[in-house]
Design a protein around this motif. Structure first.
Motif, PDB file in Angstrom:
ATOM      1  N   LYS A  60     -24.905  11.335   1.835  1.00 31.93           N
ATOM      2  CA  LYS A  60     -25.337  10.479   2.942  1.00 31.93           C
ATOM      3  C   LYS A  60     -24.241  10.470   4.004  1.00 31.93           C
ATOM      4  N   LYS A  61     -24.594  10.140   5.188  1.00 31.33           N
ATOM      5  CA  LYS A  61     -23.634  10.126   6.289  1.00 31.33           C
ATOM      6  C   LYS A  61     -22.714   8.923   6.131  1.00 31.33           C
ATOM      7  N   ASN A  62     -21.430   9.196   6.132  1.00 33.01           N
ATOM      8  CA  ASN A  62     -20.430   8.134   5.996  1.00 33.01           C
ATOM      9  C   ASN A  62     -19.669   7.993   7.305  1.00 33.01           C
ATOM     10  N   THR A  63     -19.698   6.820   7.854  1.00 31.43           N
ATOM     11  CA  THR A  63     -19.011   6.558   9.119  1.00 31.43           C
ATOM     12  C   THR A  63     -17.618   6.006   8.848  1.00 31.43           C
ATOM     13  N   ILE A  64     -16.639   6.601   9.485  1.00 31.88           N
ATOM     14  CA  ILE A  64     -15.267   6.103   9.368  1.00 31.88           C
ATOM     15  C   ILE A  64     -15.025   5.103  10.492  1.00 31.88           C
ATOM     16  N   ASN A  65     -14.830   3.873  10.106  1.00 33.13           N
ATOM     17  CA  ASN A  65     -14.635   2.805  11.083  1.00 33.13           C
ATOM     18  C   ASN A  65     -13.139   2.510  11.200  1.00 33.13           C
ATOM     19  N   THR A  66     -12.564   2.789  12.355  1.00 35.67           N
ATOM     20  CA  THR A  66     -11.121   2.581  12.545  1.00 35.67           C
ATOM     21  C   THR A  66     -10.780   1.226  13.155  1.00 35.67           C
ATOM     22  N   ASP A  67     -11.783   0.376  13.365  1.00 40.28           N
ATOM     23  CA  ASP A  67     -11.494  -0.967  13.888  1.00 40.28           C
ATOM     24  C   ASP A  67     -10.646  -1.742  12.872  1.00 40.28           C
ATOM     25  N   ASN A  68      -9.529  -2.268  13.337  1.00 38.02           N
ATOM     26  CA  ASN A  68      -8.625  -3.051  12.479  1.00 38.02           C
ATOM     27  C   ASN A  68      -8.221  -2.302  11.213  1.00 38.02           C
ATOM     28  N   LEU A  69      -8.075  -0.987  11.344  1.00 36.80           N
ATOM     29  CA  LEU A  69      -7.815  -0.157  10.166  1.00 36.80           C
ATOM     30  C   LEU A  69      -6.540  -0.568   9.446  1.00 36.80           C
ATOM     31  N   LEU A  70      -5.465  -0.794  10.183  1.00 36.61           N
ATOM     32  CA  LEU A  70      -4.200  -1.161   9.537  1.00 36.61           C
ATOM     33  C   LEU A  70      -4.307  -2.494   8.812  1.00 36.61           C
ATOM     34  N   LEU A  71      -5.039  -3.428   9.404  1.00 41.26           N
ATOM     35  CA  LEU A  71      -5.229  -4.720   8.740  1.00 41.26           C
ATOM     36  C   LEU A  71      -6.003  -4.554   7.441  1.00 41.26           C
ATOM     37  N   LYS A  72      -7.006  -3.701   7.457  1.00 44.22           N
ATOM     38  CA  LYS A  72      -7.804  -3.483   6.248  1.00 44.22           C
ATOM     39  C   LYS A  72      -6.984  -2.780   5.172  1.00 44.22           C
ATOM     40  N   LEU A  73      -6.208  -1.778   5.581  1.00 43.50           N
ATOM     41  CA  LEU A  73      -5.396  -1.049   4.610  1.00 43.50           C
ATOM     42  C   LEU A  73      -4.309  -1.933   4.011  1.00 43.50           C
ATOM     43  N   ASN A  74      -3.752  -2.791   4.839  1.00 48.08           N
ATOM     44  CA  ASN A  74      -2.669  -3.662   4.395  1.00 48.08           C
ATOM     45  C   ASN A  74      -3.188  -5.076   4.146  1.00 48.08           C
ATOM     46  N   SER A  75      -4.279  -5.141   3.441  1.00 47.79           N
ATOM     47  CA  SER A  75      -4.921  -6.429   3.192  1.00 47.79           C
ATOM     48  C   SER A  75      -4.089  -7.274   2.243  1.00 47.79           C
ATOM     49  N   PRO A  76      -4.279  -8.580   2.272  1.00 47.03           N
ATOM     50  CA  PRO A  76      -3.580  -9.431   1.298  1.00 47.03           C
ATOM     51  C   PRO A  76      -3.865  -9.023  -0.138  1.00 47.03           C
ATOM     52  N   GLN A  77      -5.103  -8.551  -0.385  1.00 44.65           N
ATOM     53  CA  GLN A  77      -5.464  -8.140  -1.746  1.00 44.65           C
ATOM     54  C   GLN A  77      -4.645  -6.938  -2.196  1.00 44.65           C
ATOM     55  N   ALA A  78      -4.344  -6.019  -1.247  1.00 43.06           N
ATOM     56  CA  ALA A  78      -3.540  -4.840  -1.592  1.00 43.06           C
ATOM     57  C   ALA A  78      -2.130  -5.254  -1.996  1.00 43.06           C
ATOM     58  N   TYR A  79      -1.539  -6.155  -1.236  1.00 45.98           N
ATOM     59  CA  TYR A  79      -0.184  -6.598  -1.558  1.00 45.98           C
ATOM     60  C   TYR A  79      -0.161  -7.450  -2.825  1.00 45.98           C
ATOM     61  N   LEU A  80      -1.222  -8.199  -3.052  1.00 50.42           N
ATOM     62  CA  LEU A  80      -1.295  -8.996  -4.271  1.00 50.42           C
ATOM     63  C   LEU A  80      -1.355  -8.085  -5.497  1.00 50.42           C
ATOM     64  N   LEU A  81      -2.159  -7.035  -5.435  1.00 46.50           N
ATOM     65  CA  LEU A  81      -2.240  -6.108  -6.560  1.00 46.50           C
ATOM     66  C   LEU A  81      -0.894  -5.448  -6.806  1.00 46.50           C
ATOM     67  N   ASN A  82      -0.235  -5.051  -5.734  1.00 42.65           N
ATOM     68  CA  ASN A  82       1.091  -4.448  -5.864  1.00 42.65           C
ATOM     69  C   ASN A  82       2.048  -5.404  -6.567  1.00 42.65           C
ATOM     70  N   LYS A  83       1.987  -6.670  -6.187  1.00 45.35           N
ATOM     71  CA  LYS A  83       2.836  -7.694  -6.808  1.00 45.35           C
ATOM     72  C   LYS A  83       2.490  -7.853  -8.280  1.00 45.35           C
ATOM     73  N   LYS A  84       1.198  -7.925  -8.599  1.00 41.20           N
ATOM     74  CA  LYS A  84       0.779  -8.127  -9.987  1.00 41.20           C
ATOM     75  C   LYS A  84       1.177  -6.959 -10.881  1.00 41.20           C
ATOM     76  N   LEU A  85       1.039  -5.754 -10.351  1.00 43.28           N
ATOM     77  CA  LEU A  85       1.419  -4.565 -11.129  1.00 43.28           C
ATOM     78  C   LEU A  85       2.899  -4.609 -11.479  1.00 43.28           C
ATOM     79  N   GLN A  86       3.726  -4.969 -10.511  1.00 44.28           N
ATOM     80  CA  GLN A  86       5.149  -4.976 -10.762  1.00 44.28           C
ATOM     81  C   GLN A  86       5.551  -6.135 -11.673  1.00 44.28           C
ATOM     82  N   GLN A  87       4.923  -7.267 -11.487  1.00 43.92           N
ATOM     83  CA  GLN A  87       5.204  -8.394 -12.386  1.00 43.92           C
ATOM     84  C   GLN A  87       4.861  -8.027 -13.833  1.00 43.92           C
TER      85      GLN A  87
END
Length: 964
Positions: free
Chosen positions: A362-389
Motif C-alpha cells: 500500500k502507499k505509505n506517506t512519509i510525513n515530515t511535520d514535527n519529525l524531530l519531535l516525533k522521533l525524540n518523543s518522551p516515550q523514546a527517552y523513557l524507554l531508553n531510561k528504563k532499558l538502562q535502569q
C-alpha cells in the motif's frame, strides 16, 4: 457455549489468516507478472545512498534506481529530515516500492544525528526481562518508519567468546542471546519493519569439486554461535548476511582453486547462502554483501561477483560494484540457464512477499511535520531510561548493604575517581537521598582521617571508564583503610576494575557512564529501583555469566519522566509559564514546584531568584519557610504518632493532658475540635506588642546576644528568653474564646491556637521538645535533611534559605533564616502552627510516606488506618483531622476543582502548599516566599497554586485520552 465460542474464534482466525495469505499471494503475482527479465534482476540489488554526499553522487544513485528499477537502497549518514526527504524522492522514482534499509540495532541515532540512541547490545544483554527487548524493537521500528526505513540490519547476535567488554554483543550465553534477539526481532516485525541479521558465523570453508562453474562449499560452523541463527530462522527471520572475514580455506580440487582464484572472504560472503537454506531449512532471504569481496582476477570480471552471488543461492545483493554490467551478465546467464532463471523467479517472488510483509503493498506517506519531535518523543527517552535502569547489575552484595534502608545516625561520604566529571551527576542523585560529603580519590590524607574515626561510614565510590591503573592502585589501598565501614563500589565500565570486582563485598556495575546510568545508580543503592540484572558474560572465575544479586526496591521516591507516571509532559510544561507569570507579576521572586506520581518525582523545577535583585537563583536545594504547613508536616505528625501508640485520645479534653487549662475558658475543648478548628479559639491574637514598649524590645524578653538566658532565635541578631516562651503560653491560655449561643457547638473558625496548644500536649506526653522528636523519628529516617525548625541551628546555610518579609511592625529587619510568623519567632522558632523549613524534595518524602499509608524506605511509620483516620473528612465542614480538603465544585476551594474528593493537604501564609491525592496517587508541592519583601496578595489573587494544580490533572487526563 464456551466450546462453541472458541470454535467460532478459531474459525474466524483461520479465515482472516487465509484471507491475508491469499491477498499476499495475489499482490506478489500481480507485481511479478508485470516484470520483464531486466526488472526482475533489478529487484536483487540494494544500492548505498550517501545522504550527505554531493548532488552528483545522489543524482547518480537516483538514476540507477530509476533506470534499473533496483529492489532497495541502503541509507548512510545524514539527519532525519534529509533521510525522510531522500526516501520519499527515491520511492517516487520507482514503480515497485523499495526496500529502504539501515544499520539500526541501536536506533536511528547510531548513524544519524538529532535522535535518541538506545543502549549497546552488551547493556541490553544484562537485562533479565526480555519484554523490554520487544519494546525496544517496536520503538526502533516506529522510529525507522517515520523516515521511510522498512528493513533493519539488526539485531546483533554474535557471542562474546572472550572476557573483554565487547559492547556489540549481547553476551556469551546462547540461550539468553537467542531469547533477546527473538524478542527484539518480533518487536520490529510487529511494526512491519523487517529484520536482517548480519555476520552468520563460519570458522573455516572446504571447497568440493562438483563440476560446476562455481564452487560448492562445506563450511565448518560453531554450533553455539549458529544456535541463535537457527532459532531466528525458526521464528521466520526475514534475512541474514554472512560474515565476510578471512577464514581458513581448504580445497579438494586445486585446479578449481587456480582457475577461479576464490578467496575465503569471497566464499564466506557469496557462497554461504545456499548451504544455509539446504542445511538449516531456511525459507527467508539470503543477502550477499559485496563490500569486502576482493577483485576477481579474471578477464571481464566486472559484475562477476554479483552473478556468483545469485548462482550461489543468494536473493539480495548489497553494495554491487557495477550494477549495469552486473545486470547484463546475469541476464545473459539467465537466458542460457533455465535453472538459474527459475532461481531468479523464486528470489524475486520472495523479495516481493517480504515487501508485502513490510506493508509496501500500500502507499505509505512519509510525513515530515514535527519529525524531530516525533522521533525524540518522551516515550523514546523513557524507554531508553528504563532499558538502562534494568541493566544495572549488582555483582556483589555480600553483607547485604544494599539497599541502604537506614539513613539516620550514619555519615555518608561520596568519593569520585574522576574529578573531570562536571557536573557530577552521580553525586547529585546521591544527594537527593542523603546528605553526603564529596571527596576525590587523591585526597588521601582527609580520607585516611575519616576512616580512622569512630562514626560508622557508608562510602559510595564512583569508578569511571577513564580511571587509570595508578588510581585503581590508590583505590585498593583506600579500601583497606575503610574495611570496617560499608563500601559501595559503583563501576561505570572500567574493565580493569571490573575484573577484580570479586574481591570486594559490594559492587554494582552499569557498564557505561551515560547520564541515565549515573542517575539510576543511587536509586538502586537507596531502594528506589529494583536491581535484578545479570552479568552477560564471564569477567573472572568468580564472576561468571549470569551473576547478579536481586536487590529489591523499598518504596523510596525515584526520579523519572511524566510519561512513566501516566502524565503528558507537554501539557505539564504549561506549569513553567504559570510560574514565570507569577515572577513577572511580582507575586513572588521565585518558587519550587514538585510533582510525584506513583512514587516517581516527574516534575521538580525551580524558578526565579531568592529576591527581586536577581542575585541568587532558586535551586532544588533552596529552603523555604513553610508557615502553616508546619501544622500538618510537624505537629500533626506528632499527634498521629501519639494517637497510634495510644498515648492520647482525640475525643478527650486538652485539659486532661494540660492541667493548667482546667481553670481557664479552654477547660472543655477537645483535641479533635482543636484539630478541626471547631474549638471556638480566637482566629488570631498578636502577642508581640506585650513584649515591647513602642518600638523598644523589653530587656526582660530580648537580648542582642545569644546566651544561656536568651537561647531562642527571634531574628538575626535578636534572641528571646525562656520567660518570653512562658509568657506566650500564659497569654494563649488567657485568650478569649469566640461567642456562641449557649449549649450549642462552636462552628468552624480557623485558628492557629489549637495547634499551638497541641504542641504543648505533644511535648508534655512525649517528654521531648517537638523539633527534636520529629527530627529523630521522622525527618532524619526519611532522609529529609532540610526539613527542620531553626535551620541555621541545624547547620543549614542561611544563603540557601529564601528570605521572607522585611518586618516593619515587629523585628524591623529582613527576615532570613528565622521564622516569618511573629508568634513562632517569640517561641524561639518552634511552634505548633509555624516554624518548619524545608526544600520541596524533602517535604515530598514526608508527603510520599503519607500517600503510601505510613510506609517509606522499608519502614512503617504509621499503620495505614492511622493515616486514613486523620485524612478523612469530619463533620459538615471541609476539614479532616488537621488536614485541609477540597470543596467540590466551589470556587473558593483551596485546591483545583479537578482534585479528587480524597485529596488532603494544607497551604501556608508564605506562599506554600502540599496536596496529597490518594485517588490519583499524587503529591503536589509548591513553595515560595511570596511575602518578600512585603505581604502582597498577588500569588493568591491570581490563583497560581491552584492553576498549577489544574495543569497537573489536565496532564493526567490528557495522557489517558491519548494512550487509549
Amino acid at each position: 457455549m464456551i466450546k462453541k465460542t472458541l470454535s467460532l474464534c478459531t474459525l474466524l482466525f483461520c479465515f482472516v489468516s487465509t484471507f491475508a495469505q491469499l491477498s499476499r499471494e495475489a499482490w506478489v503475482d500481480s507485481v511479478f507478472n508485470a516484470l520483464n527479465t531486466n526488472r526482475k534482476i533489478g529487484q536483487l540489488f540494494m544500492l548505498p545512498v550517501p545522504i550527505q554526499g554531493d548532488a552528483a553522487a545522489l543524482n547518480e544513485v537516483r538514476s540507477k534506481v530509476k533506470n534499473e528499477q533496483v529492489g532497495g537502497i541502503i541509507l548512510t549518514g545524514g539527519n532525519p529530515l534529509q533521510l525522510a526527504n531522500q526516501v520519499r524522492t527515491f520511492q517516487e522514482q520507482t514503480d515497485i516500492p523499495l526496500f529502504v534499509s539501515q544499520d539500526a540495532e541501536g536506533g536511528l541515532g547510531m548513524s544519524i544525528d538529532s535522535t535518541v540512541t538506545y543502549p549497546s547490545p552488551l547493556v541490553l544483554g544484562a537485562i533479565r526481562n526480555d519484554s523490554l527487548l520487544y519494546e525496544l524493537g517496536k520503538a526502533i521500528a516506529q522510529q525507522l518508519k517515520m523516515v521511510g526505513v522498512n528493513l533493519s540490519f539488526a539485531p546483533t547476535v554474535e557471542l562474546n567468546a572472550s572476557t573483554t567488554l565487547r559492547y556489540q554483543s549481547f553476551g556469551e550465553n546462547k540461550y539468553r542471546i537467542t531469547s533477546k534477539a527473538i524478542a527484539f526481532m518480533k518487536g520490529m516485525t510487529d511494526q512491519q519493519v523487517l529484520a536482517c541479521v548480519k555476520n552468520f558465523p563460519v570458522q573455516s570453508i572446504t571447497v568440493t569439486d562438483v563440476q560446476k562453474a562455481w564452487p560448492v562449499i562445506q563450511p565448518t560452523v560453531d554450533t553455539a554461535q549458529v544456535y541463535t541463527f537457527r532459532k531466528l530462522f525458526e521464528n521466520r527471520l526475514t534475512g541474514f548476511v554472512p560474515g565476510s572475514t578471512d577464514l581458513p580455506l581448504f580445497y579438494t580440487n586445486m585446479s578449481l582453486a587456480r582457475k577461479n582464484n576464490f578467496s575465503s572472504q569471497m566464499l564466506s560472503s557469496l557462497f554461504i547462502g545456499n548451504w544455509v537454506k539446504k542445511n538449516m531449512n531456511y525459507q527467508g532471504l539470503a543477502f550477499a554483501d559485496l563490500r569486502n569481496v576482493p577483485p576477481i582476477q579474471e578477464k571481464n570480471s566486472e559484475g562477476l561477483a554479483s552473478l556468483y552471488a545469485l548462482q550461489a543461492g543468494n536473493d539480495i545483493i548489497l553494495y554491487p560494484k557495477d550494477i549495469n554490467i552486473a545486470i547484463r551478465k546475469i541476464r545473459r546467464q539467465v537466458r542460457r540457464d533455465k535453472q538459474l532463471e527459475e532461481q531468479l523467479n523464486n528470489s524475486v517472488k520472495k523479495i516481493l512477499a517480504a515487501k508485502y510483509d513490510a506493508g509496501l503493498w500500500k502507499k505509505n506517506t512519509i510525513n515530515t511535520d514535527n519529525l524531530l519531535l516525533k522521533l525524540n518523543s518522551p516515550q523514546a527517552y523513557l524507554l531508553n531510561k528504563k532499558l538502562q535502569q534494568a541493566a544495572i547489575t549488582v555483582l556483589k552484595n555480600s553483607d547485604n548493604v544494599l539497599p541502604v534502608s537506614v539513613l539516620d545516625n550514619k555519615q555518608f561520604i561520596y568519593i569520585t575517581s574522576d574529578t573531570t566529571q562536571k557536573p557530577d551527576e552521580l553525586f547529585h542523585y546521591v544527594s537527593r537521598y542523603v546528605h553526603a560529603d564529596r571527596y576525590a580519590l587523591h585526597q588521601q590524607s582527609e580520607l585516611t582521617a575519616l576512616a580512622a574515626g569512630k562514626q560508622p561510614l557508608t562510602c559510595i565510590i564512583g569508578i569511571y571508564p577513564q580511571t587509570a591503573s595508578e588510581k585503581l592502585a590508590d583505590l585498593k589501598k583506600l579500601l583497606e583503610l575503610f574495611r570496617k565501614h560499608d563500601i559501595i563500589l559503583c563501576d561505570f565500565g572500567n574493565e580493569e576494575f571490573i575484573r577484580t570486582a570479586a574481591q570486594y563485598p559490594t559492587v554494582i556495575t552499569a557498564y557505561t557512564n551515560t547520564l541515565e546510568m549515573l542517575e539510576a545508580m543511587p536509586q538502586v543503592i537507596f531502594g528506589g529501583l529494583t536491581a535484578d540484572a545479570q552479568l552477560p558474560m564471564k569477567i573472572s572465575d568468580q564472576l561468571q555469566s549470569g551473576t547478579g544479586n536481586i536487590v529489591p526496591a523499598i518504596n523510596r521516591l525515584i526520579y523519572s519522566t511524566p510519561e512513566d507516571a501516566g502524565m503528558d509532559s507537554r501539557i505539564l510544561s504549561k506549569i513553567d509559564s504559570i510560574a514565570k507569570e507569577a515572577i513577572r507579576n511580582m507575586a513572588t521572586p521565585g518558587c519550587q514546584v514538585l510533582i510525584a506520581r506513583h512514587g516517581k518525582v516527574i516534575y521538580d523545577k525551580s524558578f526565579g531568584y531568592l529576591t527581586y535583585d536577581k542575585k541568587t537563583p532558586v535551586t532544588e536545594n533552596t529552603i523555604y519557610d513553610l508557615a502553616s504547613l508546619t501544622k500538618v508536616s510537624a505537629t500533626l505528625q506528632a499527634t498521629m504518632f501519639m494517637y497510634e501508640k495510644g498515648l492520647i485520645d482525640l475525643n478527650k479534653k486538652a485539659s486532661f493532658y494540660l492541667p493548667e487549662l482546667r481553670n481557664s475558658n479552654k477547660k472543655d475543648i477537645t483535641i479533635i475540635d482543636m484539630l478541626t478548628h471547631q474549638a471556638g479559639l480566637a482566629p488570631f491574637i498578636p502577642l508581640w506588642p506585650q513584649t515591647m514598649k513602642d518600638t523598644t524590645f523589653l530587656p526582660q524578653f530580648y537580648s542582642r546576644k545569644r546566651d544561656a538566658a536568651h537561647p531562642f532565635p527571634v531574628a538575626p541578631g535578636l534572641y528571646g528568653s525562656q520567660a518570653m516562651k512562658d509568657s506566650v503560653w500564659s497569654w494563649i491560655i488567657q485568650s478569649k474564646m469566640a461567642d456562641k449561643i449557649p449549649r450549642t457547638p462552636y462552628t468552624y473558625r480557623y485558628s492557629d491556637l489549637g495547634l499551638m496548644i497541641m504542641q504543648h500536649i505533644a511535648e508534655r506526653v512525649l517528654n521531648q521538645p517537638l523539633d527534636d522528636f520529629l527530627a529523630q523519628n521522622f525527618y532524619e529516617p526519611l532522609g529529609a535533611y532540610t526539613t527542620r525548625f531553626n535551620p541555621t541551628d541545624n547547620q543549614l546555610s542561611v544563603q540557601a534559605i529564601a528570605p521572607t518579609e522585611f518586618d516593619k511592625i515587629y523585628r524591623k529587619k529582613l527576615i532570613a533564616g528565622t521564622v516569618h510568623d511573629e508568634r513562632a519567632a517569640m517561641m524561639g522558632g518552634v511552634s505548633g502552627h509555624a516554624g518548619l523549613f524545608s526544600s520541596a524534595l524533602d517535604l515530598a518524602k514526608l508527603g510520599q510516606m503519607l500517600l503510601q499509608e505510613g510506609e517509606y524506605g522499608g519502614y512503617q511509620y504509621y499503620k495505614p488506618e492511622t493515616v486514613r483516620t486523620f485524612a478523612t473528612k469530619m463533620y459538615k465542614g471541609r476539614r479532616a483531622i488537621g488536614w485541609d480538603r477540597p470543596v467540590q465544585s466551589e470556587w473558593n476551594s483551596p485546591t483545583s476543582l479537578t482534585a479528587s474528593p480524597l485529596t488532603y493537604g494544607h497551604t501556608g501564609f508564605t506562599g506554600t502548599c502540599m496536596w496529597i491525592d490518594p485517588e490519583f496517587d499524587l503529591v503536589y508541592i509548591f513553595l515560595s516566599n511570596r511575602v518578600y519583601p512585603d505581604r502582597n496578595t498577588r500569588l493568591i489573587s491570581s490563583n497560581i497554586r491552584s492553576r498549577i494544580q489544574d495543569v497537573i490533572y489536565q496532564s493526567i487526563f490528557n495522557y489517558c485520552v491519548h494512550s487509549q
